[in-house]
Scaffold this motif. Structure first.
Motif, PDB file in Angstrom:
ATOM      1  N   LEU A  59      -8.331  -7.549   3.298  1.00 45.85           N
ATOM      2  CA  LEU A  59      -7.644  -6.337   2.796  1.00 45.85           C
ATOM      3  C   LEU A  59      -8.581  -5.223   2.392  1.00 45.85           C
ATOM      4  O   LEU A  59      -8.427  -4.191   2.696  1.00 45.85           O
ATOM      5  N   LEU A 119       0.640  -1.201  -0.081  1.00 44.34           N
ATOM      6  CA  LEU A 119      -0.041   0.020  -0.022  1.00 44.34           C
ATOM      7  C   LEU A 119       0.952   1.067   0.037  1.00 44.34           C
ATOM      8  O   LEU A 119       0.436   2.312  -0.384  1.00 44.34           O
ATOM      9  N   ALA A 140      -8.978   4.601  -3.270  1.00 42.42           N
ATOM     10  CA  ALA A 140      -9.120   3.531  -2.322  1.00 42.42           C
ATOM     11  C   ALA A 140     -10.419   2.846  -2.201  1.00 42.42           C
ATOM     12  O   ALA A 140     -10.387   1.677  -2.098  1.00 42.42           O
ATOM     13  N   ALA A 199     -11.198  -0.687  -2.981  1.00 38.83           N
ATOM     14  CA  ALA A 199     -11.527  -1.855  -2.162  1.00 38.83           C
ATOM     15  C   ALA A 199     -12.848  -2.616  -2.204  1.00 38.83           C
ATOM     16  O   ALA A 199     -12.887  -3.999  -2.059  1.00 38.83           O
ATOM     17  N   GLN A 210      -1.709   6.300   6.898  1.00 37.50           N
ATOM     18  CA  GLN A 210      -2.821   5.353   6.077  1.00 37.50           C
ATOM     19  C   GLN A 210      -2.818   3.887   5.967  1.00 37.50           C
ATOM     20  O   GLN A 210      -3.535   2.904   6.361  1.00 37.50           O
ATOM     21  N   SER A 211      -1.743   3.690   5.220  1.00 41.10           N
ATOM     22  CA  SER A 211      -1.411   2.282   4.812  1.00 41.10           C
ATOM     23  C   SER A 211      -0.968   1.576   6.066  1.00 41.10           C
ATOM     24  O   SER A 211      -1.268   0.323   6.139  1.00 41.10           O
ATOM     25  N   VAL A 242      -4.145   0.725   7.893  1.00 41.20           N
ATOM     26  CA  VAL A 242      -4.806  -0.544   7.188  1.00 41.20           C
ATOM     27  C   VAL A 242      -4.075  -1.887   7.428  1.00 41.20           C
ATOM     28  O   VAL A 242      -4.765  -2.858   7.740  1.00 41.20           O
ATOM     29  N   CYS A 269     -10.664  -3.685   5.354  1.00 44.15           N
ATOM     30  CA  CYS A 269      -9.963  -2.671   6.152  1.00 44.15           C
ATOM     31  C   CYS A 269      -9.656  -1.452   5.584  1.00 44.15           C
ATOM     32  O   CYS A 269      -9.570  -0.427   6.034  1.00 44.15           O
ATOM     33  N   LEU A 270      -9.204  -1.648   4.248  1.00 44.32           N
ATOM     34  CA  LEU A 270      -8.771  -0.553   3.662  1.00 44.32           C
ATOM     35  C   LEU A 270     -10.213   0.481   3.505  1.00 44.32           C
ATOM     36  O   LEU A 270     -10.107   1.832   3.551  1.00 44.32           O
TER      37      LEU A 270
END
Length: 470
Positions: free
Chosen positions: A366, A100, A329, A333, A110-111, A114, A369-370
């Protein structure tokens, strides 16, 4: 300077490791084997090297190489598998963070959010089932590693590029061992398109380069699909959705849409609601200590140790809202979750936030959570956003701690069950079939009890004709 640089690079992996230890490692001394763990360990004990592969080969023949090697190395004790499973889970978080961060280099904070939620995702509660899920997290790690190599390969010298690409193709071939994460292959094209934007701003040229770098992985994917559909076919779960769509699309399509909506609710909402459980008795103290430790570490890291030079406003990049990180994003997602569900929707495999079907949440983690981080970052004021993420992480720690207590009690019940069984019926004759209406165990299926039963009554037996059957 070198020490500070190394420390700066390692502080995020160390933070993720601490969160994983708090969530999963505390109960290791009180865990046992659960679910199919028994069968994998027992068949290797029974038949020697390769025995566990024989057990796994019926529906996933290539998974045998994972189980055979790992069980041969780790033996028959419980704790090595628990530690190894936790390390695999930690690696998945670190790799997700690196991927990410490569896609959105100015969104490092932010990565990490996540990645932290990803390794603590509360919708999957079978982390204590350590032997069985070594395969799942090994394949997930190999997928994320191959994705990271792909995103870092453009611009490398030709020799190094092809060496890394060939290695990465072998990582991608882990699909042959487990098909759970095949839907996430869509992220290769999307992430690669984003990474190449700075080098190839013209769309036609970027599309050409994206397909060029993706082609080796597309070849592996095509080979897997051909093998899975036309060679190995479907020995267990059948692709009933395709048949139903062809024969009766009018009634099948609405039911499919309903299934997608329900599953999205499960992985996005119900998974996090499951954290809201509170301990009683002696567990209160350890629960309070773990949660306080986790919350303090999160607040210190997110407020005091954050990467100050990696905070970016979307307006600094583009005035077009659809080019901003939040929209980009969120779309990715949702697309990743839609693709993640394909193997289960096609074959009718259920998705539930309960044992044993919570395993199907793994490919959704993934994307879920993103999307959560996008919403928190979009709707919460910036100074409060790290606090909200810290509270979510802390709640996840509590949920996993409560889940660990459930597995601890299950292990105590299993030991008591087999002790009473061997005490009350000490001399069962070989060839006996054991039938039961109900048993006081919940993390093992009926036929799955054949392995511990034989291990209890015939621990030194080594032959394919089992003396007992449950």
């Amino acid at each position: 300077n070198m020490f500070k640089l190394t420390l700066a690079k390692l502080k995020a992996p160390f933070f993720l490791l601490l969160m994983v230890i708090l969530a999963y490692a505390i109960y290791i001394p009180w865990f046992g084997f659960y679910g199919d763990d028994w069968s994998y360990i027992w068949y290797q004990h029974l038949l020697g090297f390769g025995g566990s592969g024989d057990f796994a080969a019926y529906d996933r023949p290539f998974s045998s190489m994972y189980y055979n090697v790992v069980i041969a190395l780790l033996g028959e004790a419980v704790w090595p598998y628990q530690v190894f499973a936790i390390l695999l889970r930690w690696c998945s978080g670190v790799l997700a963070w690196l991927v990410l961060k490569k896609v959105w280099p100015r969104r490092a904070q932010q990565s990490l959010w996540v990645a932290a939620l990803f390794v603590l995702y509360p919708g999957f509660g079978q982390q204590p089932v350590s032997v069985e899920f070594i395969l799942h997290f090994a394949v997930l790690d190999l997928f994320l590693l191959s994705l990271l190599i792909l995103l870092r390969s453009p611009g490398l010298p030709a020799r190094r590029y092809w060496l890394l690409t060939v290695f990465s193709m072998f990582c991608t071939a882990s699909l042959f061992a487990l098909e759970y994460f095949i839907g996430l292959e869509i992220l290769r094209l999307i992430f690669l398109w984003i990474v190449l934007a700075g080098t190839y701003p013209i769309y036609t040229e970027r599309l050409k380069k994206t397909l060029q770098f993706w082609a080796p992985y597309g070849l592996v994917l095509a080979l897997f699909l051909y093998w899975r559909v036309f060679v190995f076919k479907f020995p267990t779960y059948q692709p009933g959705l395709i048949r139903d769509l062809i024969s009766n699309p009018i009634s099948t399509l609405p039911s499919l849409i309903k299934r997608v909506v329900v599953d999205f609710k499960e992985v996005l909402l119900d998974a996090w609601q499951g954290m809201m459980r509170y301990p009683t008795g002696d567990l209160v103290k350890i629960y309070a200590v773990v949660l306080a430790t986790g919350l303090i570490c999160c607040l210190v890291y997110f407020y005091l140790l954050k990467d100050k030079n990696n905070v970016e406003l979307d307006k600094d990049v583009s005035r077009k809202w659809w080019m901003g990180w939040h929209f980009q994003a969120a779309v990715i997602a949702v697309l990743s979750m839609l693709a993640a569900g394909l193997p289960f929707w096609v074959t009718g495999i259920p998705l539930e936030i309960s044992f044993p079907w919570d395993r199907t949440t793994l490919p959704f983690m993934l994307g879920a959570c993103l999307l959560l981080v996008v919403f928190v970052d979009l709707f919460i004021q910036p100074r409060f956003t790290p606090l909200v993420i810290s509270l979510l992480i802390t709640a996840s720690l509590g949920g996993h701690l409560m889940n660990a207590e459930v597995y601890h009690q299950e292990w105590e019940h299993m030991k008591s069950f087999y002790w009473q069984l061997s005490w009350r019926a000490p001399a069962l004759q070989p060839g006996t079939i054991i039938a039961s209406d109900q048993i006081p165990l919940y993390k093992v299926s009926d036929s799955g009890m054949t392995a511990p039963f034989n291990w209890t009554y015939a621990p030194d037996y080594h032959d394919r004709n089992l003396p007992y059957k449950v």
